[in-house]
Design an enzyme around this catalytic site. Sequence first.
Site, PDB file in Angstrom:
ATOM      1  N   GLU A  53      43.338  24.728  50.948  1.00 50.26           N
ATOM      2  CA  GLU A  53      43.933  25.551  50.141  1.00 50.26           C
ATOM      3  C   GLU A  53      43.362  26.885  49.848  1.00 50.26           C
ATOM      4  O   GLU A  53      42.218  26.816  49.647  1.00 50.26           O
ATOM      5  CB  GLU A  53      43.924  25.063  48.683  1.00 50.26           C
ATOM      6  CG  GLU A  53      44.458  23.538  48.523  1.00 50.26           C
ATOM      7  CD  GLU A  53      44.068  22.848  47.096  1.00 50.26           C
ATOM      8  OE1 GLU A  53      43.508  23.763  46.317  1.00 50.26           O
ATOM      9  OE2 GLU A  53      44.484  21.763  46.766  1.00 50.26           O
ATOM     10  N   ASP A  64      39.900  27.797  36.377  1.00 47.08           N
ATOM     11  CA  ASP A  64      38.876  27.982  37.198  1.00 47.08           C
ATOM     12  C   ASP A  64      37.564  28.129  36.479  1.00 47.08           C
ATOM     13  O   ASP A  64      37.326  28.638  35.468  1.00 47.08           O
ATOM     14  CB  ASP A  64      38.756  28.903  38.312  1.00 47.08           C
ATOM     15  CG  ASP A  64      39.891  29.046  39.172  1.00 47.08           C
ATOM     16  OD1 ASP A  64      40.167  27.768  39.750  1.00 47.08           O
ATOM     17  OD2 ASP A  64      40.468  29.881  39.440  1.00 47.08           O
TER      18      ASP A  64
END
Length: 270
Positions: A53, A64
């Site tokens: 990815e 994140d």
Amino acid sequence: MSGNIQLLSDTLAAARSEGRAALIAYLPAGFPTVDGGIEAVKAVLDGGADVVEIGLPHSDPVLDGPVIQTADDIALKGGVKIADVMRTVREAYEATGKPVLVMTYWNPIDRYGVERFTTELAEAGGAGCILPDLPVQESDVWRQHAEKQGLATVFVVAPSSKDDRLAKITSVGSGFVYAASLMGVTGTRRSVGAQAQDLVRRTRATTDLPLCVGLGVSDAAQAAEVASFSDGVIVGSAFVKLMLDVPDAGAGLAAVRALAADLAEGVRKR
């Protein structure tokens, strides 16, 4: 060129036929530089990752954790653009022949244009997109263009997702389902077990799509644990942290290649 959703499906099926989970690596584009990022992606694929990815760096990343935020910051300060993300996809795919996806928040695609983004991703040889913040009920336009281009649409499910919500998500996703192993942001964890296992069990009741688990895996033992109940093990922060901690780019490439090899061994010990 149409997208590579079939290559993604075949790769995950091949891993299953070998009696193991697939290893899916994550790295952000443009980190530490665009060229350096491309070399890092090739290194993890050469080291043993089945799928990669490519993160599209974003200034407000809700999923994140600090490690990936730091890498994204470096990439953004270096001026990374969507064209660089597409180049990363193209060069990684052409060099390895393995499936390459983009993981991105919705806002950059919306601003860039859905048709333009899906067309360019397919032309680069991409296999699809992971869209962690695109609500399923607002995904029709994206999915129409993705399907037309032969791209997978991977949605994220979380331990907080109720069973009816899981069924809605999995009924419209393609490629695989990204199961977030725990609540919170990305980052390595000491344990990634029980919540993830329960989520996979509940999600499996709603779909035949492969279920790949991410958030928290950092070593071969954890990879083996997650591989025992999933179709794929997704590792991101551990790779990024290695590259942040090394003295130079060459050492970073060697480190991520070695970690990929270690994790590839782990997913085979399920």
